[in-house]
Design a protein around this motif. Sequence first.
Motif, short mmCIF file in Angstrom:
data_model
loop_
_atom_site.label_atom_id
_atom_site.label_comp_id
_atom_site.label_asym_id
_atom_site.label_seq_id
_atom_site.Cartn_x
_atom_site.Cartn_y
_atom_site.Cartn_z
N ALA A 61 0.83 -1.20 0.00
CA ALA A 61 0.00 0.00 0.00
C ALA A 61 0.87 1.25 0.00
O ALA A 61 0.58 2.21 -0.72
N THR A 62 1.93 1.25 0.78
CA THR A 62 2.83 2.40 0.84
C THR A 62 3.48 2.63 -0.53
O THR A 62 3.55 3.77 -1.02
N ALA A 63 3.91 1.55 -1.17
CA ALA A 63 4.53 1.66 -2.49
C ALA A 63 3.54 2.21 -3.51
O ALA A 63 3.92 3.01 -4.38
N PHE A 64 2.28 1.81 -3.43
CA PHE A 64 1.27 2.32 -4.37
C PHE A 64 1.17 3.84 -4.25
O PHE A 64 1.24 4.55 -5.26
N TYR A 65 1.00 4.35 -3.03
CA TYR A 65 0.84 5.80 -2.86
C TYR A 65 2.11 6.55 -3.24
O TYR A 65 2.05 7.63 -3.84
N LYS A 66 3.27 5.98 -2.92
CA LYS A 66 4.54 6.65 -3.19
C LYS A 66 4.97 6.53 -4.65
O LYS A 66 5.25 7.53 -5.31
N ASN A 67 4.99 5.31 -5.16
CA ASN A 67 5.57 5.07 -6.49
C ASN A 67 4.58 5.23 -7.63
O ASN A 67 4.97 5.64 -8.72
N VAL A 68 3.32 4.90 -7.42
CA VAL A 68 2.33 5.00 -8.49
C VAL A 68 1.68 6.38 -8.50
O VAL A 68 1.57 7.02 -9.54
N LEU A 69 1.26 6.85 -7.32
CA LEU A 69 0.58 8.14 -7.26
C LEU A 69 1.53 9.32 -7.02
O LEU A 69 1.14 10.46 -7.19
N GLY A 70 2.75 9.04 -6.59
CA GLY A 70 3.73 10.10 -6.38
C GLY A 70 3.53 10.92 -5.12
O GLY A 70 4.01 12.05 -5.02
N ALA A 71 2.87 10.35 -4.14
CA ALA A 71 2.62 11.07 -2.88
C ALA A 71 3.81 10.94 -1.94
O ALA A 71 4.61 10.01 -2.04
N GLN A 72 3.90 11.89 -1.02
CA GLN A 72 4.88 11.80 0.05
C GLN A 72 4.31 10.88 1.11
O GLN A 72 3.14 11.03 1.50
N VAL A 73 5.12 9.93 1.58
CA VAL A 73 4.68 9.01 2.62
C VAL A 73 5.67 9.04 3.78
O VAL A 73 6.86 9.25 3.59
N SER A 74 5.14 8.81 4.98
CA SER A 74 5.98 8.80 6.18
C SER A 74 6.64 7.44 6.33
O SER A 74 6.33 6.49 5.60
N GLU A 75 7.51 7.35 7.28
CA GLU A 75 8.04 6.05 7.70
C GLU A 75 6.93 5.31 8.43
O GLU A 75 5.95 5.91 8.87
N VAL A 76 7.11 4.01 8.62
CA VAL A 76 6.16 3.22 9.40
C VAL A 76 6.29 3.63 10.87
O VAL A 76 7.41 3.72 11.40
N VAL A 77 5.15 3.91 11.50
CA VAL A 77 5.14 4.28 12.92
C VAL A 77 4.34 3.22 13.68
O VAL A 77 3.14 3.08 13.48
N PRO A 78 5.03 2.42 14.53
CA PRO A 78 4.29 1.44 15.34
C PRO A 78 3.60 2.14 16.51
O PRO A 78 4.19 2.99 17.17
N LEU A 79 2.33 1.80 16.74
CA LEU A 79 1.57 2.34 17.87
C LEU A 79 1.02 1.16 18.68
O LEU A 79 -0.14 0.79 18.54
N PRO A 80 1.87 0.58 19.53
CA PRO A 80 1.45 -0.62 20.27
C PRO A 80 0.21 -0.41 21.14
O PRO A 80 -0.61 -1.31 21.27
N GLU A 81 0.04 0.80 21.69
CA GLU A 81 -1.13 1.06 22.54
C GLU A 81 -2.44 1.03 21.76
O GLU A 81 -3.51 0.86 22.33
N HIS A 82 -2.37 1.17 20.44
CA HIS A 82 -3.55 1.09 19.58
C HIS A 82 -3.58 -0.20 18.76
O HIS A 82 -4.53 -0.46 18.03
N GLY A 83 -2.50 -0.99 18.85
CA GLY A 83 -2.44 -2.26 18.12
C GLY A 83 -2.29 -2.11 16.62
O GLY A 83 -2.74 -2.98 15.86
N VAL A 84 -1.64 -1.03 16.18
CA VAL A 84 -1.48 -0.80 14.75
C VAL A 84 -0.09 -0.24 14.42
O VAL A 84 0.57 0.33 15.28
N SER A 85 0.28 -0.42 13.18
CA SER A 85 1.39 0.32 12.58
C SER A 85 0.74 1.23 11.56
O SER A 85 -0.21 0.83 10.87
N VAL A 86 1.25 2.45 11.44
CA VAL A 86 0.65 3.41 10.51
C VAL A 86 1.69 4.03 9.60
O VAL A 86 2.87 4.15 9.96
#
Length: 176
Positions: A61-86
């Motif tokens: 998904a990150t590659a799609f937004y970055k490489n196909v659509l040309g958007a700026q994307v952040s690094e992966v941010v783990p949020l253990p208290e919410h049970g997600v990586s974003v």
Amino acid sequence: MARALRAAAAGAAGLFSRLHVPLGTVRAVSMSQARHPMAGPVWNLGRLNHVAVAVPDLEKATAFYKNVLGAQVSEVVPLPEHGVSVVFVSLENTKVELLHPLGSNSPIAGFLKKNEAGGMHHICIEVDNINEAVMDLKKQKIRTLTEEAKTGAHGKPVIFLHPKDCGGVLVELEQA
């Protein structure tokens, strides 16, 4: 005619009055002064902060937004208290938050079991006073998924409103 307009305004002022219909609009539609004017809100909605999308493959998904659509994307941010990586995808007027399960108890894992391809998970709207917003919404019988706000991905307090009270949409409020 005036009775029909008042009935329509009363319906619009119901469940979503704070979220969708400003008080001034309801008064303008009613074509008459309210007999008992309501006090102004002690909190206000701000801008749309992000739309969150649950994804089964965060790298893809990150590659799609970055490489196909040309958007700026952040690094992966783990949020253990919410049970997600974003990963945040920056757009000119808002962000897309890509959500991926982190750990076996992640609420996103359950979402992806029901929606294997992923999909829209929630919207996040900023508020100028999250504590007042939560107190006010609870008075209006709008349920929250937690009793108190937690720290979100941006380091600010957030709280989720129950989708059954918000037209089927999971709504996250974030302190501006």
